[in-house]
Design a protein around this motif. Structure first.
Motif, PDB file in Angstrom:
ATOM      1  N   LEU A   1      -2.103   3.813 -18.529  1.00 24.63           N
ATOM      2  CA  LEU A   1      -3.567   3.749 -18.457  1.00 24.63           C
ATOM      3  C   LEU A   1      -4.120   2.765 -19.489  1.00 24.63           C
ATOM      4  O   LEU A   1      -5.091   3.043 -20.161  1.00 24.63           O
ATOM      5  CB  LEU A   1      -4.168   5.136 -18.695  1.00 24.63           C
ATOM      6  N   ALA A   2      -3.456   1.600 -19.629  1.00 24.99           N
ATOM      7  CA  ALA A   2      -3.926   0.567 -20.563  1.00 24.99           C
ATOM      8  C   ALA A   2      -4.221   1.144 -21.932  1.00 24.99           C
ATOM      9  O   ALA A   2      -5.366   1.451 -22.256  1.00 24.99           O
ATOM     10  CB  ALA A   2      -5.151  -0.154 -20.012  1.00 24.99           C
ATOM     11  N   PRO A   3      -3.212   1.333 -22.777  1.00 28.19           N
ATOM     12  CA  PRO A   3      -3.411   1.921 -24.107  1.00 28.19           C
ATOM     13  C   PRO A   3      -4.545   1.260 -24.871  1.00 28.19           C
ATOM     14  O   PRO A   3      -4.743   0.062 -24.781  1.00 28.19           O
ATOM     15  CB  PRO A   3      -2.067   1.644 -24.798  1.00 28.19           C
ATOM     16  N   ASP A   4      -5.277   2.032 -25.619  1.00 28.26           N
ATOM     17  CA  ASP A   4      -6.422   1.657 -26.467  1.00 28.26           C
ATOM     18  C   ASP A   4      -7.521   0.924 -25.714  1.00 28.26           C
ATOM     19  O   ASP A   4      -8.290   0.163 -26.283  1.00 28.26           O
ATOM     20  CB  ASP A   4      -5.994   0.868 -27.711  1.00 28.26           C
TER      21      ASP A   4
ATOM     22  N   ARG B   1     -11.436   6.532 -13.277  1.00 29.29           N
ATOM     23  CA  ARG B   1     -11.240   7.689 -12.410  1.00 29.29           C
ATOM     24  C   ARG B   1      -9.959   8.438 -12.758  1.00 29.29           C
ATOM     25  O   ARG B   1      -9.966   9.667 -12.922  1.00 29.29           O
ATOM     26  CB  ARG B   1     -11.210   7.240 -10.931  1.00 29.29           C
ATOM     27  N   LEU B   2      -8.861   7.700 -12.915  1.00 33.56           N
ATOM     28  CA  LEU B   2      -7.595   8.363 -13.238  1.00 33.56           C
ATOM     29  C   LEU B   2      -7.622   8.958 -14.645  1.00 33.56           C
ATOM     30  O   LEU B   2      -7.068  10.037 -14.887  1.00 33.56           O
ATOM     31  CB  LEU B   2      -6.429   7.387 -13.103  1.00 33.56           C
ATOM     32  N   SER B   3      -8.258   8.249 -15.584  1.00 36.74           N
ATOM     33  CA  SER B   3      -8.367   8.775 -16.943  1.00 36.74           C
ATOM     34  C   SER B   3      -9.149  10.081 -16.956  1.00 36.74           C
ATOM     35  O   SER B   3      -8.796  11.028 -17.667  1.00 36.74           O
ATOM     36  CB  SER B   3      -9.061   7.760 -17.863  1.00 36.74           C
ATOM     37  N   THR B   4     -10.208  10.129 -16.162  1.00 41.61           N
ATOM     38  CA  THR B   4     -11.027  11.340 -16.086  1.00 41.61           C
ATOM     39  C   THR B   4     -10.240  12.510 -15.500  1.00 41.61           C
ATOM     40  O   THR B   4     -10.261  13.626 -16.041  1.00 41.61           O
ATOM     41  CB  THR B   4     -12.281  11.077 -15.231  1.00 41.61           C
ATOM     42  N   ILE B   5      -9.534  12.248 -14.411  1.00 49.70           N
ATOM     43  CA  ILE B   5      -8.754  13.310 -13.769  1.00 49.70           C
ATOM     44  C   ILE B   5      -7.643  13.787 -14.701  1.00 49.70           C
ATOM     45  O   ILE B   5      -7.390  14.985 -14.838  1.00 49.70           O
ATOM     46  CB  ILE B   5      -8.185  12.821 -12.424  1.00 49.70           C
ATOM     47  N   HIS B   6      -6.982  12.841 -15.372  1.00 55.89           N
ATOM     48  CA  HIS B   6      -5.915  13.218 -16.306  1.00 55.89           C
ATOM     49  C   HIS B   6      -6.476  14.032 -17.466  1.00 55.89           C
ATOM     50  O   HIS B   6      -5.872  15.027 -17.899  1.00 55.89           O
ATOM     51  CB  HIS B   6      -5.210  11.962 -16.826  1.00 55.89           C
ATOM     52  N   ASP B   7      -7.626  13.631 -17.963  1.00 54.03           N
ATOM     53  CA  ASP B   7      -8.264  14.357 -19.061  1.00 54.03           C
ATOM     54  C   ASP B   7      -8.598  15.787 -18.643  1.00 54.03           C
ATOM     55  O   ASP B   7      -8.393  16.743 -19.404  1.00 54.03           O
ATOM     56  CB  ASP B   7      -9.531  13.614 -19.501  1.00 54.03           C
ATOM     57  N   PHE B   8      -9.089  15.944 -17.417  1.00 52.49           N
ATOM     58  CA  PHE B   8      -9.476  17.281 -16.947  1.00 52.49           C
ATOM     59  C   PHE B   8      -8.256  18.176 -16.730  1.00 52.49           C
ATOM     60  O   PHE B   8      -8.234  19.339 -17.154  1.00 52.49           O
ATOM     61  CB  PHE B   8     -10.273  17.165 -15.647  1.00 52.49           C
ATOM     62  N   VAL B   9      -7.229  17.622 -16.094  1.00 56.42           N
ATOM     63  CA  VAL B   9      -6.072  18.445 -15.712  1.00 56.42           C
ATOM     64  C   VAL B   9      -5.063  18.595 -16.843  1.00 56.42           C
ATOM     65  O   VAL B   9      -4.503  19.671 -17.045  1.00 56.42           O
ATOM     66  CB  VAL B   9      -5.386  17.840 -14.470  1.00 56.42           C
TER      67      VAL B   9
ATOM     68  N   THR C   1       0.844  -1.196   0.000  1.00 60.40           N
ATOM     69  CA  THR C   1       0.000   0.000   0.000  1.00 60.40           C
ATOM     70  C   THR C   1       0.880   1.247   0.000  1.00 60.40           C
ATOM     71  O   THR C   1       1.790   1.375   0.828  1.00 60.40           O
ATOM     72  CB  THR C   1      -0.922   0.010   1.222  1.00 60.40           C
ATOM     73  N   LYS C   2       0.618   2.134  -0.957  1.00 63.11           N
ATOM     74  CA  LYS C   2       1.390   3.362  -1.083  1.00 63.11           C
ATOM     75  C   LYS C   2       0.434   4.540  -1.257  1.00 63.11           C
ATOM     76  O   LYS C   2      -0.721   4.367  -1.635  1.00 63.11           O
ATOM     77  CB  LYS C   2       2.334   3.294  -2.284  1.00 63.11           C
ATOM     78  N   GLN C   3       0.953   5.728  -0.972  1.00 63.42           N
ATOM     79  CA  GLN C   3       0.192   6.947  -1.202  1.00 63.42           C
ATOM     80  C   GLN C   3       0.916   7.810  -2.230  1.00 63.42           C
ATOM     81  O   GLN C   3       2.142   7.920  -2.207  1.00 63.42           O
ATOM     82  CB  GLN C   3       0.006   7.739   0.092  1.00 63.42           C
ATOM     83  N   PHE C   4       0.123   8.377  -3.155  1.00 66.27           N
ATOM     84  CA  PHE C   4       0.650   9.308  -4.145  1.00 66.27           C
ATOM     85  C   PHE C   4      -0.218  10.559  -4.118  1.00 66.27           C
ATOM     86  O   PHE C   4      -1.421  10.488  -3.860  1.00 66.27           O
ATOM     87  CB  PHE C   4       0.588   8.723  -5.556  1.00 66.27           C
ATOM     88  N   SER C   5       0.380  11.696  -4.409  1.00 65.16           N
ATOM     89  CA  SER C   5      -0.439  12.868  -4.680  1.00 65.16           C
ATOM     90  C   SER C   5      -0.955  12.746  -6.107  1.00 65.16           C
ATOM     91  O   SER C   5      -0.341  12.069  -6.946  1.00 65.16           O
ATOM     92  CB  SER C   5       0.381  14.151  -4.535  1.00 65.16           C
ATOM     93  N   LEU C   6      -2.075  13.399  -6.407  1.00 62.29           N
ATOM     94  CA  LEU C   6      -2.579  13.352  -7.779  1.00 62.29           C
ATOM     95  C   LEU C   6      -1.572  13.967  -8.750  1.00 62.29           C
ATOM     96  O   LEU C   6      -1.438  13.501  -9.882  1.00 62.29           O
ATOM     97  CB  LEU C   6      -3.927  14.069  -7.871  1.00 62.29           C
ATOM     98  N   ARG C   7      -0.859  15.001  -8.328  1.00 62.71           N
ATOM     99  CA  ARG C   7       0.155  15.574  -9.205  1.00 62.71           C
ATOM    100  C   ARG C   7       1.199  14.520  -9.565  1.00 62.71           C
ATOM    101  O   ARG C   7       1.597  14.389 -10.725  1.00 62.71           O
ATOM    102  CB  ARG C   7       0.845  16.773  -8.542  1.00 62.71           C
ATOM    103  N   ASN C   8       1.642  13.760  -8.562  1.00 58.63           N
ATOM    104  CA  ASN C   8       2.632  12.726  -8.792  1.00 58.63           C
ATOM    105  C   ASN C   8       2.096  11.654  -9.749  1.00 58.63           C
ATOM    106  O   ASN C   8       2.786  11.220 -10.675  1.00 58.63           O
ATOM    107  CB  ASN C   8       3.030  12.094  -7.459  1.00 58.63           C
ATOM    108  N   ALA C   9       0.845  11.237  -9.533  1.00 62.90           N
ATOM    109  CA  ALA C   9       0.235  10.217 -10.404  1.00 62.90           C
ATOM    110  C   ALA C   9       0.111  10.724 -11.832  1.00 62.90           C
ATOM    111  O   ALA C   9       0.402   9.988 -12.792  1.00 62.90           O
ATOM    112  CB  ALA C   9      -1.131   9.817  -9.855  1.00 62.90           C
TER     113      ALA C   9
END
Length: 389
Positions: free
Chosen positions: A69-72, A118-126, A50-58
């Motif tokens: 993010l699993a291409p295609d 969730r990560l794809s959405t956040i990456h798309d937004f930011v 178990t690890k913690q990352f900031s969203l910026r780091n991710a």
């Protein structure tokens, strides 16, 4: 025997996704089917940190390629704008996000297994790039503050809140055996729209196997034989290509060693990812055999290729995976001119088999991974393919 005593053919059920038919027949398991895992895993083999990352780091790891993010992978595109916006709103409201699961390989690279949307959405937004991400719509609590704004339009404090958000991640260690890792993925896969088996394999696999399967399902021959199944939203096209590769590489007899479709296909994925096991020349032969099989299937069965087509049936049923694997492997061994000469007799015998042989119908409908059913359907189709020779 009375009509009521006559065995009835299994019902044909099409898989659905988001209330839309996928064009592929659902596979069912009999109630007495034993679990694929017939003994418990050694707990010492399960290594999850178990690890913690900031969203910026991710987000930085996604951009530099160390977190994939699993291409295609098309499922990441399913969420509607309102769902995406409310996820961002949750981050702004500092509501903790559910834990993510990453899989780490021996090179230190990680792939997102659970939390991809969730990560794809956040990456798309930011980090939306030229598209500038998306504007927040239909928020519930922050309408007056950020409704209609893109990330670049947010005040600096709101941006910092997103970047500083901490996410909890469970990272599956690369020393965890592949079969154990696959079972972990299946167990944690309990989200709103769970991944199917092939989607999980796609998240676990490396670029080489993904590229091979994409090449196979992008061919004109495959799309002609399957009514344009390539690019399937649930990756059923990739699974069908993988099944062909599995039986082409190891044969129906080789299946008995694994005695379960998941393990068989997971092993094949690992083989395709390893150039020492399946060389580039072997891959070239595999793709050529696949193209040949698709041409022959279209030649013999036309629009009914890989579908249940009993006598007295005039409609077109969904594609059946078990029929796909057996007919494609079998037809890859024949020349088109020979099949064209015998086409009508092969079709007649195939339709008769699907009408009167209930053992065969069960073998292509329920518990299709059972070794006896796999062997029976391959043997039955092999006999039909030889008719008239």
């Amino acid at each position: 025997m009375t009509t009521s005593d006559t065995p009835q053919p299994p019902e044909i059920t099409e898989e659905h996704f988001l209330d839309t038919g996928t064009g592929v027949e659902a596979e069912t398991e009999a109630e007495d089917t034993p679990p694929e895992i017939d003994r418990p895993w050694n707990p010492e083999q399960i290594r999850v940190n178990t690890k913690q990352f900031s969203l910026r780091n991710a987000l930085d790891m996604i951009d530099d390629g160390s977190l994939q993010l699993a291409p295609d992978f098309q499922r990441g595109l399913v969420w509607k704008l309102a769902q995406k916006s409310r996820l961002i709103e949750s981050v702004l409201l500092q509501i903790p996000l559910p834990a993510f699961y990453f899989a780490e390989d021996t090179d230190g690279l990680m792939r997102v297994v659970d939390g991809l949307q969730r990560l794809s959405t956040i990456h798309d937004f930011v980090r939306g790039g030229e598209a500038r991400g998306f504007a927040l719509k239909r928020l519930e609590y922050l309408q007056g503050a950020v409704e209609g704004k893109r990330f670049e339009d947010l005040p600096a404090p709101w941006k910092r809140r997103i970047y500083n958000t901490q996410i909890v991640t469970n990272v599956i260690d690369p020393t965890t055996p592949p079969d154990v890792m696959y079972d972990i993925f299946k167990r944690i896969n309990t989200g709103g729209t769970p991944l199917n088996a092939q989607e999980i394999r796609h998240c676990m696999s490396k670029d080489r196997s993904r590229t091979i399967l994409r090449e196979m399902t992008s061919t004109a021959e495959f799309n002609a034989a399957t009514n344009n199944m390539g690019g399937h939203i649930r990756m059923n096209d990739r699974e069908m290509a993988l099944r062909f590769a599995a039986f082409w590489l190891m044969g129906a007899d080789g299946y008995a060693k694994y005695a379960a479709m998941d393990r068989f296909l997971q092993r094949t994925t690992a083989m395709l990812d390893n150039r020492e096991e399946v060389t580039d020349a072997r891959v070239k032969d595999l793709v050529a055999a696949f193209r040949k099989a698709m041409v022959n299937a279209r030649l013999v069965f036309g629009d009914q290729a890989f579908r249940k087509w009993p006598q007295e049936s005039s409609g077109r049923n969904p594609i059946n995976r078990a029929l796909f694997e057996t007919w494609s492997i079998t037809l890859a061994e024949y020349e088109a001119a020979d099949l064209e000469r015998r086409r009508e007799e092969i079709v007649e015998r195939a339709r008769e088999l699907m009408t009167v042989d209930y053992r065969y119908l069960e073998a292509i409908t329920s518990s299709t991974g059972d070794v006896r059913r796999v062997m029976y359907r391959f043997e039955a189709i092999a006999r039909i393919a030889e008719v008239g020779t």
